[in-house]
Scaffold this active site. Structure first.
Site, short mmCIF file in Angstrom:
data_model
loop_
_atom_site.label_atom_id
_atom_site.label_comp_id
_atom_site.label_asym_id
_atom_site.label_seq_id
_atom_site.Cartn_x
_atom_site.Cartn_y
_atom_site.Cartn_z
N GLU A 130 -3.41 9.32 7.67
CA GLU A 130 -1.94 9.28 7.74
C GLU A 130 -1.42 10.20 8.85
OE1 GLU A 130 0.59 7.59 5.60
OE2 GLU A 130 -1.09 6.27 5.12
N CYS A 135 -4.19 -1.52 -2.23
CA CYS A 135 -4.34 -0.09 -2.45
C CYS A 135 -5.19 0.06 -3.71
CB CYS A 135 -2.96 0.53 -2.67
SG CYS A 135 -2.99 2.26 -3.12
N ASN A 136 -6.31 0.75 -3.58
CA ASN A 136 -7.20 0.89 -4.73
C ASN A 136 -6.59 1.78 -5.80
OD1 ASN A 136 -10.15 -0.17 -3.98
ND2 ASN A 136 -9.09 0.51 -2.15
N THR A 137 -5.86 2.80 -5.36
CA THR A 137 -5.29 3.73 -6.33
C THR A 137 -4.28 2.98 -7.21
OG1 THR A 137 -5.56 5.37 -4.60
CG2 THR A 137 -4.26 6.02 -6.52
N TYR A 169 -0.83 8.60 -2.49
CA TYR A 169 -0.73 8.42 -3.93
C TYR A 169 -1.92 9.08 -4.67
CZ TYR A 169 2.89 4.71 -3.98
OH TYR A 169 4.04 3.99 -3.90
N GLY A 170 -3.03 9.25 -3.92
CA GLY A 170 -4.34 9.57 -4.50
C GLY A 170 -4.37 10.60 -5.62
N ASP A 185 0.86 -1.19 0.00
CA ASP A 185 0.00 0.00 0.00
C ASP A 185 0.89 1.24 0.00
OD1 ASP A 185 -2.41 1.53 0.13
OD2 ASP A 185 -2.04 1.89 2.24
N SER A 186 0.30 2.36 -0.38
CA SER A 186 1.04 3.63 -0.34
C SER A 186 1.45 3.96 1.10
CB SER A 186 0.16 4.74 -0.90
OG SER A 186 -1.02 4.85 -0.14
N CYS A 227 -11.11 2.66 -0.67
CA CYS A 227 -9.76 3.06 -0.31
C CYS A 227 -9.45 2.36 1.00
CB CYS A 227 -9.68 4.57 -0.13
SG CYS A 227 -8.09 5.11 0.53
N THR A 228 -8.30 1.71 1.03
CA THR A 228 -8.01 0.85 2.18
C THR A 228 -7.74 1.63 3.47
OG1 THR A 228 -5.71 0.69 1.46
CG2 THR A 228 -7.21 -1.05 0.75
N HIS A 229 -7.56 2.93 3.35
CA HIS A 229 -7.41 3.76 4.56
C HIS A 229 -8.76 4.00 5.25
CE1 HIS A 229 -3.50 4.82 2.88
NE2 HIS A 229 -3.22 5.50 3.97
#
Ligand code: DGL
Length: 272
Positions: free
Chosen positions: A157, A72-74, A41-42, A9-10, A191-193
């Site tokens: 983050e 990570c979806n992005t 990354y978005g 993931d980012s 989004c995994t966040h």
């Protein structure tokens, strides 16, 4: 050389996916890589996300991973297909890279009654059109409305996910998407966040609208994949170990993982 399942993931978001994978498939070894130094990354361009993601995949391959999950979806939206089609055959046709979009899309078909689904995600994921494309391949009768939530990843983050400041941004985006399509009965957290903002998301989502985080579906899908691809499964090391890599300071990652996962982790800094 041991062969853990690579999880990329980012930043910290992929930890929400890793947690579910470890719950369902605790026997495997996992190697997590967070590109924290370059997250989020978005809002980056296709070229940049593709380059960063490929570097991460190569770093995980170099450390023995035969299978890498882009948690990570992005990265899944912008880099997965190119890596699968263009890069993997040259790097090693026996290794695999899988994403998180397809398992999520497979899951939502039976969940929505109104056939109106909302996608909350980064601008990169929403603008890529990947979710709409994948949904329409499987469920052509579903209408997808996307809403970019550019502040949500930075809130996570920066550990602001439980702060009063988060309320403003979460409320704004949920109200926004439901205003565009009031028939939505299913909201994909694409989004995994975002599961880390769950308390706030639940607070502003009206009853009757189902919130769909991805971890459970990605873990289920990995389980099915491994049951079907026995040659891959046989190569994976199974000692239940987890190791973490970050491009930022190890100390910072350790503190955050303790915050997000309530767990002390074994982490090392690498450069990509
Ligand atoms: N967890 C990533 C995702 O699922 C966040 C991307 C970002 O870094 O903005 O899209």
């Amino acid at each position: 050389m041991s062969s853990p399942i690579g999880v990329f993931d980012s930043g910290y978001g992929g930890l929400t996916i890793l947690r579910q994978m470890r719950q369902l498939l605790p026997q495997y070894d996992y190697l997590y890589l967070g590109d924290n130094a370059r997250a989020p990354y978005g809002s980056h361009s296709f070229e940049v996300i593709y380059k960063y993601t490929l570097q991460a995949v190569e770093a995980l391959f170099a450390r023995g991973c035969k299978l890498v999950i882009l948690a990570c979806n992005t990265a899944s939206a912008k880099a997965l297909r190119t890596i699968q089609e263009r890069d993997l055959p040259g790097i090693d046709p026996n290794r695999r890279v899988l994403g998180v979009i397809r398992p999520t899309v497979e899951a939502i078909g039976p969940l929505t009654k109104t056939r109106h689904v909302g996608l909350l995600a980064t601008a990169g994921t929403v603008n890529s059109g990947s979710y709409t494309l994948e949904v329409h391949k499987l469920w052509p009768d579903i209408t997808v409305t996307g809403q970019a939530c550019p502040m949500w990843v930075p809130l996570v983050e920066n550990y602001e996910f439980d702060s009063p400041g988060a309320d403003y941004f979460v409320k704004k985006r949920i109200e926004g998407i439901l205003r565009v399509d009031p028939k939505i009965d299913t909201l994909i957290l694409g989004c995994t966040h975002y599961p880390l903002l769950m308390n706030k998301i639940v607070k502003y989502t009206p009853p009757g609208v189902r919130i769909v985080p991805q971890g459970e579906y990605v873990a289920e899908s990995l389980k099915k994949y491994l049951a079907k691809h026995t040659a891959m499964e046989a190569q994976l090391s199974k000692q239940g170990r987890v190791h973490y890599l970050t491009t930022e300071s190890a100390e910072k990652f350790r503190e955050s993982a303790a915050l997000f996962m309530h767990e002390m982790v074994d982490v090392e800094t690498i450069s990509l």
